[in-house]
Design a protein around this motif. Structure first.
Motif, PDB file in Angstrom:
ATOM      1  N   GLU A 326       0.908  -1.226   0.080  1.00 16.35           N
ATOM      2  CA  GLU A 326       0.023  -0.074  -0.014  1.00 16.35           C
ATOM      3  C   GLU A 326       0.903   1.260  -0.029  1.00 16.35           C
ATOM      4  OE1 GLU A 326      -4.392   0.635   1.887  1.00 16.35           O
ATOM      5  OE2 GLU A 326      -2.605   0.151   3.310  1.00 16.35           O
ATOM      6  N   SER A 350      -2.142 -12.020  -5.727  1.00 17.33           N
ATOM      7  CA  SER A 350      -3.245 -10.949  -5.979  1.00 17.33           C
ATOM      8  C   SER A 350      -2.681  -9.593  -6.708  1.00 17.33           C
ATOM      9  CB  SER A 350      -4.111 -10.853  -4.592  1.00 17.33           C
ATOM     10  OG  SER A 350      -4.496 -12.104  -3.971  1.00 17.33           O
ATOM     11  N   ILE A 355      -4.886  -6.785  -8.744  1.00 19.39           N
ATOM     12  CA  ILE A 355      -5.908  -6.331  -7.933  1.00 19.39           C
ATOM     13  C   ILE A 355      -5.234  -5.423  -6.849  1.00 19.39           C
ATOM     14  CG2 ILE A 355      -7.482  -7.233  -5.980  1.00 19.39           C
ATOM     15  CD1 ILE A 355      -7.051  -9.974  -7.325  1.00 19.39           C
ATOM     16  N   ASP A 356      -6.203  -4.204  -6.516  1.00 15.68           N
ATOM     17  CA  ASP A 356      -5.620  -3.252  -5.713  1.00 15.68           C
ATOM     18  C   ASP A 356      -5.552  -3.717  -4.247  1.00 15.68           C
ATOM     19  OD1 ASP A 356      -8.134  -2.258  -4.196  1.00 15.68           O
ATOM     20  OD2 ASP A 356      -8.722  -2.633  -6.198  1.00 15.68           O
ATOM     21  N   ALA A 358      -6.316  -2.443  -1.643  1.00 19.49           N
ATOM     22  CA  ALA A 358      -7.533  -2.300  -0.601  1.00 19.49           C
ATOM     23  C   ALA A 358      -8.501  -3.703  -0.863  1.00 19.49           C
ATOM     24  CB  ALA A 358      -8.480  -0.946  -1.006  1.00 19.49           C
ATOM     25  N   THR A 359      -8.656  -4.030  -1.916  1.00 20.92           N
ATOM     26  CA  THR A 359      -9.528  -5.316  -2.177  1.00 20.92           C
ATOM     27  C   THR A 359      -9.055  -6.599  -1.889  1.00 20.92           C
ATOM     28  OG1 THR A 359     -10.271  -4.116  -4.371  1.00 20.92           O
ATOM     29  CG2 THR A 359     -10.528  -6.696  -4.239  1.00 20.92           C
ATOM     30  N   ILE A 360      -7.633  -6.490  -1.907  1.00 19.68           N
ATOM     31  CA  ILE A 360      -6.823  -7.625  -1.418  1.00 19.68           C
ATOM     32  C   ILE A 360      -7.085  -7.658   0.195  1.00 19.68           C
ATOM     33  CG2 ILE A 360      -4.708  -8.724  -1.017  1.00 19.68           C
ATOM     34  CD1 ILE A 360      -3.560  -7.311  -3.469  1.00 19.68           C
ATOM     35  N   GLU A 362      -9.772  -6.688   1.796  1.00 20.48           N
ATOM     36  CA  GLU A 362     -11.160  -6.960   2.117  1.00 20.48           C
ATOM     37  C   GLU A 362     -10.923  -8.675   1.885  1.00 20.48           C
ATOM     38  OE1 GLU A 362     -13.310  -5.058  -0.705  1.00 20.48           O
ATOM     39  OE2 GLU A 362     -13.042  -2.921   0.180  1.00 20.48           O
ATOM     40  N   THR A 363     -10.337  -9.001   1.128  1.00 19.21           N
ATOM     41  CA  THR A 363     -10.458 -10.817   0.777  1.00 19.21           C
ATOM     42  C   THR A 363      -9.933 -11.175   2.010  1.00 19.21           C
ATOM     43  OG1 THR A 363     -10.490 -10.235  -1.763  1.00 19.21           O
ATOM     44  CG2 THR A 363      -9.617 -12.430  -0.805  1.00 19.21           C
ATOM     45  N   GLN A 365      -9.829 -10.049   4.937  1.00 22.16           N
ATOM     46  CA  GLN A 365     -10.649 -10.098   6.199  1.00 22.16           C
ATOM     47  C   GLN A 365     -11.539 -11.171   5.946  1.00 22.16           C
ATOM     48  OE1 GLN A 365     -10.328  -7.874   8.543  1.00 22.16           O
ATOM     49  NE2 GLN A 365     -12.213  -8.607   9.563  1.00 22.16           N
ATOM     50  N   HIS A 397     -10.729 -17.239  -5.797  1.00 19.33           N
ATOM     51  CA  HIS A 397     -10.052 -16.046  -6.533  1.00 19.33           C
ATOM     52  C   HIS A 397      -8.979 -16.381  -7.387  1.00 19.33           C
ATOM     53  CE1 HIS A 397     -11.784 -13.842  -2.998  1.00 19.33           C
ATOM     54  NE2 HIS A 397     -11.680 -14.530  -2.385  1.00 19.33           N
TER      55      HIS A 397
END
Length: 584
Positions: A326, A350, A355-356, A358-360, A362-363, A365, A397
């Motif tokens: 990040e 990922s 994949i950005d 933030a999305t990684i 969330e995954t 989590q 994924h």
């Protein structure tokens, strides 16, 4: 290997070639003509051995075309130096009347001229100019070969060739040349009936001596085309362009493309073709709009300016990789290559897939915090957990993705328990590669493959594969190590892990001592058995980032936010003093 006695027709005669060899340059024409008549021509296919360690030394060789590698075969195999057109091999062993001290293997299809011991000794005796030139050449050789070559230097001569009709090597070559020119002068050479092979070779010599690059481009779709043949013999790297269905002549002659890079336009290419051609890298570019940015990244790799990031294993501590990536992305750092192992492989794959972060996050989590991935326990015949939860998440994924189709170059490591060696996954199913890299032995069941391998977590042998990435010589490497600090168990686990009480601990373990749970012990044992990751990182990485993760256990899945914050902080500190290349 095939040997002829000078009867092979060639655009450049042996005498003309020998006049261009520095060691022989001062010999008179009659002597050179005699040598050319007496020399034997040796043809080597890529991958064939010329000599092996401890073979008797009875000949001297002059490389006429192609590339050869001088190798120490003692495990692990080490590259000592690379030989190219005009280099001389074997003179020292002849002088010593000894045996070969190293092995020599062709990395490209190669032609050599062989002079026997009698011819060599006659030159030493009767041609003082040869003795002087030989002494100079040996001195330069000894100075250049004091240590084995670790990283492959960026190629100076590159070929772009078509493997079938419709594969646009000419168009790809033009675009690649434009991107390469951003990093230095590039000369484009195409088939020209008015230019002889000797003129082409002379031009390549001038380009290399000037420290520039040459791009040889051939749209002819078969290897028997004369210009294509030269484009296969002369370069350090071949980029083979295909729409996914190479002509059978290439499939039948895989040695010609040994160590190439496959650039595939379209939906993809079959695993059987990849296995047959054994390329060093494969890129599948399905969308025309992706071509230029992919070639820009390729040009950075080929000029040693491509930034790579390597992510270690470390269980839940690998969540710190999110914070590091990040911070790097937010600072404008351009990352072209990703290498990873174990838990780092999930995050790295990922990220390489575009994949950005933030999305990684969330995954992670959803798959690791909301649901404990190691909670599906089973009868411990093969492993402690079935791995069904983890497989399901990975399949969701990654099942539709292949490594060669990712926008960033990616590899991950697993360990083959049968061969007791690391396996580098650079092509194929991303799901299969990451699942193998994540297979912590004892916790997850090993993965049996069709070719007889038994794959487990790559961290068993190398928990931070910096050397694997650095060896390609494609650019600087950032290593992110989340496994270096083992920490204090009591401080990290506190009362929650010890709340079962002393009587129960004594009943279960025979002691009241506070010790970790079984899964924690297995994961900690795995990282202890790996190589010294911090030392490896310092040897081969230009920047090492080590988040401070004391207090976060290897199985503390609920500490995602804390680990991520530690990664961001470590990256900020590292970037504050990072070299200029890291900031784009």
């Amino acid at each position: 290997m095939s040997v002829t006695a000078g009867d092979r027709a060639a655009p450049i005669s042996a005498a003309s070639f020998l006049r261009r060899v520095p060691v022989l340059a001062e010999l008179d024409r009659e002597l050179l003509k005699q040598l050319a008549e007496e020399a034997r021509t040796i043809e080597l296919r890529a991958g064939e051995w010329l000599v092996r360690e401890d073979d008797p030394a009875e000949s001297l060789f002059v490389i006429r075309s192609g590339r050869l590698e001088v190798i120490s075969e003692a495990p692990p195999e080490q590259l000592i130096r690379v030989l190219r057109r005009g280099d001389v091999l074997g003179e020292l062993a002849l002088l010593q009347r000894g045996v070969r001290t190293a092995s020599v293997r062709a990395s490209r299809d190669s032609d050599l001229l062989e002079l026997g011991r009698d011819q060599f000794e006659a030159l030493i005796r009767d041609a003082p100019a040869f003795a002087v030139g030989l002494t100079r050449a040996m001195a330069a050789q000894l100075a250049a070969s004091r240590a084995p070559v670790f990283a492959t230097p960026p190629p100076r001569i590159i070929s772009v060739i078509s493997l079938e009709e419709g594969a646009d090597a000419d168009g790809i070559g033009r675009l690649l040349a434009t991107e390469l020119e951003r990093h230095g002068p590039v000369a484009e050479l195409r088939a020209d009936p008015g230019r002889s092979e000797i003129d082409t070779v002379a031009a390549l010599d001038r380009i290399e001596r000037a420290g520039e690059r040459a791009l040889l481009i051939s749209n002819a779709p078969t290897p028997d085309d004369p210009w294509t043949d030269l484009c296969l013999r002369e370069p350090e790297l071949v980029i083979a362009v295909t729409n996914g269905a190479p002509k059978q002549q290439w499939i039948d002659r895989p040695h010609a493309l040994r160590g190439c890079e496959l650039l595939v336009s379209g939906a993809g290419i079959g695993d059987h073709v990849i296995e047959r051609l054994a390329p060093r890298e494969v890129q599948v570019i399905a969308e025309p709009g992706d071509l230029v940015p992919r070639l820009a990244a390729t040009a950075r790799r080929l000029t040693g300016r491509s930034l790579g990031v390597v992510l270690s294993g470390g269980g839940a501590r690998a969540f710190a990789h999110l914070g590091v990536l990040e911070e790097l992305a937010g600072s404008g750092v351009v990352i072209d290559r990703v290498g990873a192992v174990s838990m780092g492989a999930i995050i790295g794959a990922s990220f390489a897939a575009g994949i950005d972060v933030a999305t990684i996050g969330e995954t992670m989590q959803a798959e690791f915090v909301a649901v404990n991935p190691t909670g599906d326990y089973t009868v411990p015949l093969f492993s402690l957990v079935r791995g069904r939860r983890t497989r399901s998440g990975l399949h969701t994924h990654f099942s539709a993705l292949r490594i060669e189709s990712l926008p960033r170059r990616f590899f991950c490591l697993s360990c083959d328990l049968v061969a007791r060696e690391s396996v580098v996954h650079r092509t194929g199913s991303l799901y299969d590669a990451v699942r193998a890299s994540l297979g912590i032995p004892g916790i997850f069941p090993p993965i049996a493959t069709a070719d007889g391998r038994l794959l487990v977590d790559g961290g068993v042998l190398d928990n931070l594969p910096v050397a694997t990435m650095a060896r390609t010589g494609e650019g600087p490497v950032i290593a992110v190590d989340v496994s270096a600090q083992s920490g204090d168990f009591k401080r990290r686990h506190g009362p929650l892990r010890t709340a079962m009480g002393r009587p129960l601990r004594r009943y279960l373990t025979g002691s009241e001592a506070e010790i970790p749970r079984l899964t924690e012990t297995i994961v900690r044992t795995l990282t202890v058995g790996s190589v010294d990751t911090a030392a490896a990182a310092r040897r081969h990485a230009e920047l090492v980032i080590q988040p401070q993760l004391e207090g976060i256990g290897l199985m503390d899945w609920r500490r995602l936010d804390d680990a991520r914050a530690a990664g961001r902080e470590a990256a900020r500190l590292a970037l504050a003093t990072a070299p200029e290349w890291a900031l784009g």
